[in-house]
Design a protein around this motif. Structure first.
Motif, PDB file in Angstrom:
ATOM      1  N   LEU A 272       0.815  -1.216   0.000  1.00 47.73           N
ATOM      2  CA  LEU A 272       0.000   0.000   0.000  1.00 47.73           C
ATOM      3  C   LEU A 272       0.853   1.271   0.000  1.00 47.73           C
ATOM      4  O   LEU A 272       0.611   2.170  -0.819  1.00 47.73           O
ATOM      5  CB  LEU A 272      -0.960  -0.007   1.184  1.00 47.73           C
ATOM      6  N   PRO A 273       1.830   1.407   0.888  1.00 51.41           N
ATOM      7  CA  PRO A 273       2.676   2.613   0.806  1.00 51.41           C
ATOM      8  C   PRO A 273       3.391   2.748  -0.534  1.00 51.41           C
ATOM      9  O   PRO A 273       3.508   3.842  -1.076  1.00 51.41           O
ATOM     10  CB  PRO A 273       3.669   2.424   1.960  1.00 51.41           C
ATOM     11  N   LEU A 274       3.864   1.623  -1.089  1.00 50.79           N
ATOM     12  CA  LEU A 274       4.503   1.685  -2.401  1.00 50.79           C
ATOM     13  C   LEU A 274       3.508   2.121  -3.467  1.00 50.79           C
ATOM     14  O   LEU A 274       3.776   3.012  -4.273  1.00 50.79           O
ATOM     15  CB  LEU A 274       5.077   0.313  -2.764  1.00 50.79           C
ATOM     16  N   GLY A 275       2.345   1.473  -3.475  1.00 57.08           N
ATOM     17  CA  GLY A 275       1.341   1.752  -4.488  1.00 57.08           C
ATOM     18  C   GLY A 275       0.740   3.136  -4.399  1.00 57.08           C
ATOM     19  O   GLY A 275       0.234   3.660  -5.396  1.00 57.08           O
ATOM     20  N   MET A 276       0.813   3.774  -3.215  1.00 54.97           N
ATOM     21  CA  MET A 276       0.257   5.121  -3.033  1.00 54.97           C
ATOM     22  C   MET A 276       1.324   6.205  -3.199  1.00 54.97           C
ATOM     23  O   MET A 276       1.037   7.387  -3.034  1.00 54.97           O
ATOM     24  CB  MET A 276      -0.383   5.243  -1.655  1.00 54.97           C
ATOM     25  N   VAL A 295      -4.302   3.953   5.586  1.00 53.67           N
ATOM     26  CA  VAL A 295      -5.138   4.040   4.383  1.00 53.67           C
ATOM     27  C   VAL A 295      -6.305   3.069   4.468  1.00 53.67           C
ATOM     28  O   VAL A 295      -7.440   3.404   4.087  1.00 53.67           O
ATOM     29  CB  VAL A 295      -4.285   3.766   3.127  1.00 53.67           C
ATOM     30  N   LEU A 296      -6.062   1.870   4.981  1.00 56.83           N
ATOM     31  CA  LEU A 296      -7.150   0.896   5.131  1.00 56.83           C
ATOM     32  C   LEU A 296      -8.219   1.414   6.088  1.00 56.83           C
ATOM     33  O   LEU A 296      -9.428   1.270   5.829  1.00 56.83           O
ATOM     34  CB  LEU A 296      -6.600  -0.433   5.626  1.00 56.83           C
ATOM     35  N   VAL A 297      -7.793   2.021   7.183  1.00 55.37           N
ATOM     36  CA  VAL A 297      -8.759   2.578   8.139  1.00 55.37           C
ATOM     37  C   VAL A 297      -9.551   3.707   7.498  1.00 55.37           C
ATOM     38  O   VAL A 297     -10.780   3.789   7.644  1.00 55.37           O
ATOM     39  CB  VAL A 297      -8.030   3.073   9.409  1.00 55.37           C
ATOM     40  N   LEU A 298      -8.875   4.592   6.768  1.00 56.01           N
ATOM     41  CA  LEU A 298      -9.562   5.713   6.129  1.00 56.01           C
ATOM     42  C   LEU A 298     -10.571   5.232   5.098  1.00 56.01           C
ATOM     43  O   LEU A 298     -11.682   5.767   5.003  1.00 56.01           O
ATOM     44  CB  LEU A 298      -8.546   6.646   5.480  1.00 56.01           C
ATOM     45  N   LEU A 299     -10.211   4.222   4.311  1.00 55.02           N
ATOM     46  CA  LEU A 299     -11.158   3.678   3.342  1.00 55.02           C
ATOM     47  C   LEU A 299     -12.360   3.044   4.033  1.00 55.02           C
ATOM     48  O   LEU A 299     -13.501   3.177   3.575  1.00 55.02           O
ATOM     49  CB  LEU A 299     -10.467   2.644   2.446  1.00 55.02           C
ATOM     50  N   THR A 300     -12.107   2.386   5.156  1.00 57.83           N
ATOM     51  CA  THR A 300     -13.214   1.775   5.903  1.00 57.83           C
ATOM     52  C   THR A 300     -14.133   2.833   6.485  1.00 57.83           C
ATOM     53  O   THR A 300     -15.366   2.709   6.434  1.00 57.83           O
ATOM     54  CB  THR A 300     -12.650   0.881   7.028  1.00 57.83           C
ATOM     55  N   VAL A 301     -13.558   3.889   7.051  1.00 59.56           N
ATOM     56  CA  VAL A 301     -14.376   4.983   7.588  1.00 59.56           C
ATOM     57  C   VAL A 301     -15.196   5.624   6.475  1.00 59.56           C
ATOM     58  O   VAL A 301     -16.388   5.917   6.641  1.00 59.56           O
ATOM     59  CB  VAL A 301     -13.472   6.035   8.278  1.00 59.56           C
TER      60      VAL A 301
END
Length: 515
Positions: A272-276, A295-301
């Motif tokens: 994820l850090p690489l891909g972003m 990022v996973l938490v933000l997408l979930t929120v």
């Protein structure tokens, strides 16, 4: 009395213009950054990009109309068709392959600005364009290398979601808008299946919005058939055992038997850090890895916010519901893309290079930012705490972008090495050689097939020749990177032969026949 039309709100118009001009300025910086990188040979080309270049060359010469990436019957050749006119005009080069990808990047910024402005706010649209203007090593590789499936996917998905929203709110009702939606959907299906979660979400949103009549559904279907026609033709020609779905599923399961934890680490923690775009070339600093779970938490929120918006009693107006529905698609598709990648062995086997499979996540960037941006813009005690992560994310992406300048010298050397190898082959009048996979196709493409190269493996057996027509058992010479396993095998088989050294390669004459 003459009819008086209401005068436009000058203040509102000027404010809108300021956002647009600011986004345009940031986008121009991002485009200029990528143009400069291209002029200095960054990122370096490779045999995958050369394979797409060979497809473009064959299209330009009228020799072939490939449906799939050579040797890989599931990925389309949109990039080859875009580059073919330039190859016909200027001849084979890396630059003619990168011009279409640069234009695709510029189109992506425009589409993302329009999409985010419609779905969220003009301020978030500017922020999104500003972040997308930054470009770390992994990001510019995804966006510029015409290796198939990545530079064009994000702009096509952004365009599809924007058109979906416009159709749902009835801002577009002409026949060509519905036909265009179907054609774009089909084109994405032919080109690559990585954005499948986004496609499914767009289909559900459009299908549930009650805008499809018998006539408009027919237009969507007709457009879909046009867009997906190359895929249908290619699958019929390939036969059942080699159809694109079967090949894609086989590739998805290929790799080691890495455990779930290794895949989670490689796919989410590192990927994820690489891909972003949060990492330096080829590696991630320890502190930047924490952006993966963030990022996973933000997408979930964001997903929860979208669901709550849709389920709130006294539902919002149709445009508001459409916005919430696309929010839901962006958040859910982003999470499903990560989940799909984590399930793949590539996440554990080759996490750095395979982070390209998360390239479409850039489309979900604004919805991940939305929870923080909303709090940061509101007055209250949460404004500053919410703004700090956005500032930290921006600083991390900027640092990763600046770090790429440290690799420019190495990448420029790589371009010079390739040029020296081509010159040596030309001076020796070698028209057919053998080499490894990552050597062969760029020789064939950049020499305009004046020197063709057949791929051998490290034991000099026949290797992965994506274009079978280039393979012949006997070559005039074998080219091997100095110190490579292939170099060692050639030295073992020909102990009395002293190879020539050409720009980091050993050139062995009169090799034994390969099987």
């Amino acid at each position: 009395m003459p009819l008086r039309l209401p005068r436009p709100d000058r203040h509102g118009r000027l404010a809108a213009d300021r956002y647009g001009w600011l986004a345009a300025a940031l986008g121009a910086v991002g485009l200029l950054w990528r143009i400069w990188l291209t002029t200095v040979g960054t990122p370096p080309t490779n045999s995958d990009e050369a394979t797409m270049g060979l497809a473009a060359l064959h299209i330009a010469q009228g020799r072939d109309l490939p449906v799939f990436f050579y040797g890989q019957h599931y990925m389309g050749t949109v990039e080859a068709y875009l580059a073919a006119p330039l190859v016909a005009l200027a001849g084979p080069s890396v630059t003619v392959l990168r011009i279409p990808t640069l234009l695709l990047y510029a189109l992506f910024l425009v589409l993302m600005y329009l999409l985010v402005r419609r779905l969220f706010t003009a301020g978030l649209a500017v922020l999104t364009v500003g972040l997308l203007a930054l470009g770390s090593d992994r990001i510019v590789k995804n966006q510029l290398i015409a290796g198939g499936g990545y530079p064009e996917t994000a702009p096509m998905v952004a365009g599809l979601l924007l058109l979906t929203y416009l159709l749902v709110i009835r801002a577009q009702t002409r026949w060509y808008a519905f036909a265009g939606w179907g054609a774009l959907f089909g084109l994405i299906v032919w080109n690559h299946w990585l954005p499948a979660p986004y496609l499914l979400g767009a289909l559900v949103v459009l299908g549930s919005a009650r805008v499809l009549t018998r006539r408009t559904a027919g237009l969507v279907g007709a457009g879909l058939l046009v867009g997906v026609l190359p895929l249908v033709v290619g699958n019929v020609q390939a036969g059942w055992g080699e159809n694109s779905l079967a090949v894609f599923l086989r590739l998805g399961g290929a790799g080691t038997d890495a455990g779930l934890w290794d895949r989670i680490v490689g796919g989410a923690w590192l990927g994820l850090p690489l891909g972003m775009g949060l990492c330096e070339p080829g590696s991630c600093a320890g502190w930047s890895l924490w952006w993966g779970p963030v990022v996973l938490v933000l997408l979930t929120v964001a997903l929860v916010m979208a669901v709550r918006r849709l389920r709130t009693p006294g539902a919002p107006d149709p445009a508001g519901r459409a916005r919430a529905a696309i929010w839901l698609v962006l958040a859910a598709a982003g999470l499903l893309s990560v989940l799909s990648y984590v399930r793949s062995p590539a996440a554990a086997d080759t996490p750095v290079e395979s982070a390209r499979y998360l390239s479409v996540l850039s489309v979900s960037l604004p919805v991940a930012l939305w929870p923080l941006y909303r709090l940061a813009r509101a007055s209250g005690r949460w404004a500053v705490p919410a703004a700090l992560p956005i500032a930290a994310l921006t600083a991390t992406m900027l640092a990763a972008t600046v770090s790429l300048t440290g690799a420019v010298g190495e990448y420029r050397t790589d371009r010079e090495t390739k040029a020296a190898v081509l010159a040596a082959l030309r001076e020796r009048r070698l028209t057919y050689v053998h080499g490894g996979y990552w050597t062969c196709n760029w020789i064939t493409y950049l020499s305009a097939e004046r020197t063709t190269c057949g791929v051998v493996d490290d034991r000099l057996d026949r290797g992965l020749n994506r274009y079978p027509g280039y393979w012949r058992p006997q070559a005039q010479a074998v080219l091997a990177p100095v110190g490579s396993p292939l170099d060692a095998e050639l030295a073992r088989r020909m102990p009395g032969s002293i190879p020539e050294t050409v720009a980091g390669y050993h050139l062995y004459p009169a090799p034994p026949p390969a099987t």
